[in-house]
Design a protein around this motif. Structure first.
Motif, PDB file in Angstrom:
ATOM      1  N   GLU A   1       2.226  13.635   0.683  1.00  0.00           N
ATOM      2  CA  GLU A   1       2.985  13.235   1.846  1.00  0.00           C
ATOM      3  C   GLU A   1       4.205  13.804   2.284  1.00  0.00           C
ATOM      4  OE1 GLU A   1       1.982   8.694   3.052  1.00  0.00           O
ATOM      5  OE2 GLU A   1       4.311   8.713   2.733  1.00  0.00           O
TER       6      GLU A   1
ATOM      7  N   ILE B   1       0.889  -1.205   0.084  1.00  0.00           N
ATOM      8  CA  ILE B   1       0.059   0.042  -0.044  1.00  0.00           C
ATOM      9  C   ILE B   1       0.875   1.373   0.134  1.00  0.00           C
ATOM     10  CG2 ILE B   1      -0.299   0.211   2.504  1.00  0.00           C
ATOM     11  CD1 ILE B   1      -3.375   0.780   1.981  1.00  0.00           C
ATOM     12  N   GLY B   2       0.337   2.309  -0.231  1.00  0.00           N
ATOM     13  CA  GLY B   2       1.270   3.682  -0.306  1.00  0.00           C
ATOM     14  C   GLY B   2       2.249   3.464  -1.401  1.00  0.00           C
ATOM     15  N   GLY B   3       3.516   3.803  -0.830  1.00  0.00           N
ATOM     16  CA  GLY B   3       4.595   3.912  -1.791  1.00  0.00           C
ATOM     17  C   GLY B   3       4.727   2.454  -2.084  1.00  0.00           C
ATOM     18  N   SER B   4       4.602   1.549  -1.399  1.00  0.00           N
ATOM     19  CA  SER B   4       4.583   0.150  -1.958  1.00  0.00           C
ATOM     20  C   SER B   4       3.724  -0.355  -2.795  1.00  0.00           C
ATOM     21  CB  SER B   4       4.822  -0.796  -0.575  1.00  0.00           C
ATOM     22  OG  SER B   4       5.816  -0.489   0.200  1.00  0.00           O
TER      23      SER B   4
ATOM     24  N   GLN C   1       0.403  10.929  -3.603  1.00  0.00           N
ATOM     25  CA  GLN C   1       1.308  10.708  -2.556  1.00  0.00           C
ATOM     26  C   GLN C   1       2.515  11.297  -2.509  1.00  0.00           C
ATOM     27  OE1 GLN C   1       3.096   6.766  -1.856  1.00  0.00           O
ATOM     28  NE2 GLN C   1       3.117   6.790   0.181  1.00  0.00           N
TER      29      GLN C   1
ATOM     30  N   GLY D   1       9.342   5.455   1.268  1.00  0.00           N
ATOM     31  CA  GLY D   1       8.339   4.363   0.720  1.00  0.00           C
ATOM     32  C   GLY D   1       7.790   4.869  -0.574  1.00  0.00           C
ATOM     33  N   ARG D   2       7.483   6.407  -0.518  1.00  0.00           N
ATOM     34  CA  ARG D   2       7.037   7.115  -1.849  1.00  0.00           C
ATOM     35  C   ARG D   2       7.910   7.226  -2.937  1.00  0.00           C
ATOM     36  NH1 ARG D   2       6.576  10.145   2.670  1.00  0.00           N
ATOM     37  NH2 ARG D   2       7.902  11.874   2.774  1.00  0.00           N
TER      38      ARG D   2
ATOM     39  N   THR E   1       2.683  -2.676   8.372  1.00  0.00           N
ATOM     40  CA  THR E   1       1.704  -2.059   8.036  1.00  0.00           C
ATOM     41  C   THR E   1       0.537  -3.220   8.083  1.00  0.00           C
ATOM     42  OG1 THR E   1       3.061  -0.595   6.409  1.00  0.00           O
ATOM     43  CG2 THR E   1       0.650  -0.576   6.046  1.00  0.00           C
TER      44      THR E   1
ATOM     45  N   VAL F   1       0.639  10.707   9.080  1.00  0.00           N
ATOM     46  CA  VAL F   1      -0.034   9.689   9.061  1.00  0.00           C
ATOM     47  C   VAL F   1      -0.329   8.717  10.214  1.00  0.00           C
ATOM     48  CG1 VAL F   1       0.727   9.420   6.417  1.00  0.00           C
ATOM     49  CG2 VAL F   1       1.891   8.032   8.248  1.00  0.00           C
TER      50      VAL F   1
ATOM     51  N   LYS G   1      -3.426   6.156  12.455  1.00  0.00           N
ATOM     52  CA  LYS G   1      -3.007   4.702  12.723  1.00  0.00           C
ATOM     53  C   LYS G   1      -3.459   4.139  14.274  1.00  0.00           C
ATOM     54  CE  LYS G   1       0.461   4.087   9.020  1.00  0.00           C
ATOM     55  NZ  LYS G   1       1.999   4.091   8.747  1.00  0.00           N
TER      56      LYS G   1
ATOM     57  N   THR H   1      -1.316  -4.010   4.970  1.00  0.00           N
ATOM     58  CA  THR H   1      -0.569  -5.030   3.985  1.00  0.00           C
ATOM     59  C   THR H   1      -0.435  -6.442   4.651  1.00  0.00           C
ATOM     60  OG1 THR H   1       0.829  -3.298   3.186  1.00  0.00           O
ATOM     61  CG2 THR H   1       1.840  -5.381   2.848  1.00  0.00           C
TER      62      THR H   1
ATOM     63  N   GLN I   1       6.945  11.438   7.383  1.00  0.00           N
ATOM     64  CA  GLN I   1       5.439  11.410   7.128  1.00  0.00           C
ATOM     65  C   GLN I   1       4.719  11.543   8.306  1.00  0.00           C
ATOM     66  OE1 GLN I   1       7.378   9.159   5.054  1.00  0.00           O
ATOM     67  NE2 GLN I   1       7.376   7.956   6.821  1.00  0.00           N
TER      68      GLN I   1
ATOM     69  N   SER J   1       6.419  -4.599   1.541  1.00  0.00           N
ATOM     70  CA  SER J   1       6.102  -3.610   2.653  1.00  0.00           C
ATOM     71  C   SER J   1       7.944  -3.303   3.202  1.00  0.00           C
ATOM     72  CB  SER J   1       5.559  -4.343   3.934  1.00  0.00           C
ATOM     73  OG  SER J   1       5.322  -3.464   4.931  1.00  0.00           O
ATOM     74  N   LYS J   2       8.011  -1.798   3.346  1.00  0.00           N
ATOM     75  CA  LYS J   2       9.234  -1.402   3.870  1.00  0.00           C
ATOM     76  C   LYS J   2       9.353  -1.946   5.346  1.00  0.00           C
ATOM     77  CE  LYS J   2      11.841   2.588   4.742  1.00  0.00           C
ATOM     78  NZ  LYS J   2      12.035   4.117   4.605  1.00  0.00           N
ATOM     79  N   THR J   3       8.337  -1.696   5.898  1.00  0.00           N
ATOM     80  CA  THR J   3       8.409  -1.957   7.365  1.00  0.00           C
ATOM     81  C   THR J   3       8.140  -3.500   7.631  1.00  0.00           C
ATOM     82  OG1 THR J   3       6.158  -1.350   7.532  1.00  0.00           O
ATOM     83  CG2 THR J   3       7.909   0.457   8.033  1.00  0.00           C
TER      84      THR J   3
END
Ligand code: F6P
Length: 565
Positions: free
Chosen positions: A360, A154-157, A356, A273-274, A217, A512, A516, A220, A509, A212-214
């Motif tokens: 962002e 999602i998002g940048g991913s 984004q 991410g983006r 999320t 955001v 969450k 995801t 960012q 997913s970077k992290t």
């Protein structure tokens, strides 16, 4: 300028403020009559032509903006970025997406280590994996070759890879390489998106890439667990290693999820991410679909703009000029939005990606040193391909609010069509609008013109166009993987330029996070109410009543349910 000083306190900012009055007295109709001005307000690189003569600006404005760039230490900031300094200070990170597309022999350091060899070792791994996958040597749990890929992120991913995939789909060379294959994306945690992403797919011939970077999320990870269940319920638990791979900076969590670490593709915390489409985030799914050589062309295109951005003088530098003009429109002329209008259906996902990337990055309220800003940053980005947008929101742009527009056109269509006997080819028909709209916005139509056309008096106010509405035109020679990479890089750097001028951190960012954490409180409540009948508590009146209404027909699931379409 001292590090905690704000750009709006400089002489150069004030000089631009003082200049606004003079510009507001002009009309684009008159500015456009000055051919020397129009000729000067262009820039070109490798056949990409930028015409910014329809901006509400003169050569004096540009000179003043270039002085503002000096006051903001733009050159030094760009240099710091390319040198790997930790310009993302709130996360103590370098910002090195340019390293993702640098040639093999480039040297770009982060923390004193040249990151380029690491980047290329992941790219080499992707090249090898995608060749094995595409040749049919990589087989699934039942011995069949895999032809479908679902990229979960999602998002940048998600948005950058979706933009590039959509743009490549109709490029003849890329399309040939993708024959018989499908690449889909699953981003939203909405189960409807799960249903759409796997509709008519067979797990037997599908590879899921969790991006997913992290790797934390919430959306995801739930989607990844859902597709894992979809695979297991059809092929058994041993199928996961052959049907699921991952892209992440967190390889520990990838392993814990149950994905074979050999099938995990790394990237690094210095890739935002983006800004990650040129890392394995985009390169892996796109290589599976189109083959690595096509993706390499895309990376080379992005790299060509990196070099242009890094080395060209600012008055000829496309991303710098675009960034400065956006600052002019937002901060001095007070236009809060920007429309992204590609006259190319292949670029239909450009605007969502730029939303984004831009919002962002530059939607911030404080300077990089934490000082509250007395001016607005960022703009509201939206857009749609022309001519579709013309039949939707252009009315407002022509006669309602003033919204600076980016018109993006392509000289040679990816898919030429001509019908014998028609006045023009289909692409010429499209491009007639690309050329007409900026002039309609700039010149407008006066009551005098309407009178001379014998328009009835009562309709004159309705049919008058005031004009003087700014736009810029970006004409690309064609739209192959290379130019798609160039376009991406132009926008990435333009947005960074804006942030550098405003003196903000375009690479974090924090905004955001609040939503969450509130969602996790609601998640806890939904679980407690559904599973243990707990009453709704701890929320304000509005949220409590909405939750009560939502929970009313409470029938908790007691076994796994997967989409039915
Ligand atoms: O790649 P991840 O870690 O799953 O994050 C996805 C997205 O979530 C965000 O952190 C916030 O929306 C984005 O910046 C990022 O692109």
């Amino acid at each position: 300028m001292a590090s905690s000083a704000l750009i709006c306190d400089t002489e150069q900012w004030k000089a631009l403020q003082a200049h606004v009055g003079a510009i507001q007295k002009t009309h684009l109709r008159d500015l456009m009559a000055d051919a020397d001005r129009c000729k000067a307000m262009t820039a070109e690189f490798e056949g990409i032509f930028l015409d910014y003569s329809r901006q509400q600006a003169t050569r004096e404005t540009i000179e003043k903006l270039l002085k503002l760039a000096e006051a903001a230490k733009l050159k030094e900031k760009i240099e710091k970025m390319f040198k790997g300094e930790k310009i993302n200070s709130t996360e103590n990170r370098s910002v090195l997406h340019v390293a993702l597309r640098a040639p093999r022999d480039a040297v770009i350091n982060s923390d004193g280590v040249n990151v380029v060899p690491e980047v290329w070792s992941v790219k080499d791994k992707i090249k090898q994996f995608s060749e094995t996958f595409r040749s049919g040597s990589w087989v699934g749990a039942t011995g069949k070759a895999l032809t479908n890929v679902v990229s979960v992120g999602i998002g940048g991913s998600f948005l950058g890879p979706l933009f590039v995939h959509t743009a490549l789909q109709t490029d003849p060379e890329a399309a040939e390489c993708a024959k018989g294959r499908q690449l889909r994306f699953l981003a939203n945690v909405d189960p409807v998106d799960v249903a759409r992403s796997i509709k008519d797919l067979d797990p037997e011939t599908t590879l899921v890439v969790v991006v997913s970077k992290t790797f934390t999320t919430a959306e995801t990870m739930l989607n990844a667990r859902t597709l894992k269940e979809w695979i297991i319920s059809s092929l058994g638990p041993q199928a996961v290693s052959k049907h699921m791979i991952a892209v992440s900076t967190n390889l520990k969590l990838v392993k814990e999820f149950g994905i074979d670490p050999n099938n995990a593709f790394a990237f690094w915390d210095w890739v935002g991410g983006r800004y990650s489409v040129c890392s394995a985030v985009g390169v892996l799914p796109l290589s599976l679909q189109y083959g690595f050589p096509i993706v390499q062309k895309f990376l080379e295109g992005a790299s060509s703009i990196d070099n242009h951005f890094h080395s060209s003088s600012f008055d000829k530098n496309i991303p710098v000029l675009l960034g400065l003009l956006s600052v002019w429109n937002v901060s001095f002329l007070g236009y809060p939005a920007r429309a992204i209008l590609p006259y190319s259906q292949a670029l239909e996902k450009l605007a969502p990606h730029i939303q984004q990337l831009s919002m962002e990055s530059n939607g911030k309220g404080v300077s990089i040193d934490g000082v509250q800003l007395p001016f607005e940053t960022g703009e509201i980005d939206f857009g749609e391909p022309g001519t579709n947008g013309q039949h939707s929101f252009y009315q407002l742009i022509h006669q309602g609010r003033v919204i600076p527009c980016d018109f993006i056109g392509i000289v040679k269509s990816q898919q030429p069509v001509y019908l014998k006997g028609e006045t023009v080819s289909n692409h010429d028909e499209l491009m007639s609008n690309f050329f007409a709209q900026p002039d309609a916005l700039a010149y407008g139509k006066t009551p005098e013109q309407l009178h001379s056309e014998k328009v009835p008096e009562h309709l004159i106010p309705h049919k008058t166009f005031k004009g003087n509405r700014p736009s810029l035109s970006l004409l690309l020679p064609q739209l192959s993987a290379y130019e798609i990479g160039q376009l991406l890089s132009i926008y990435e750097h333009r947005i960074a330029v804006q942030g550098f001028i405003w003196g903000i951190n375009s690479f974090d960012q924090w905004g955001v996070e609040l939503g969450k954490s509130l969602a996790s409180q609601v998640r806890k409540q939904l679980h407690g109410s559904r599973m243990e009948g707990k009453p709704v508590e701890g929320f304000n009146h509005s949220t409590s009543s909405l939750l009560a209404r939502y929970l009313a027909p409470s029938t908790p699931f007691d076994s796994t349910v997967l989409p039915k379409v």
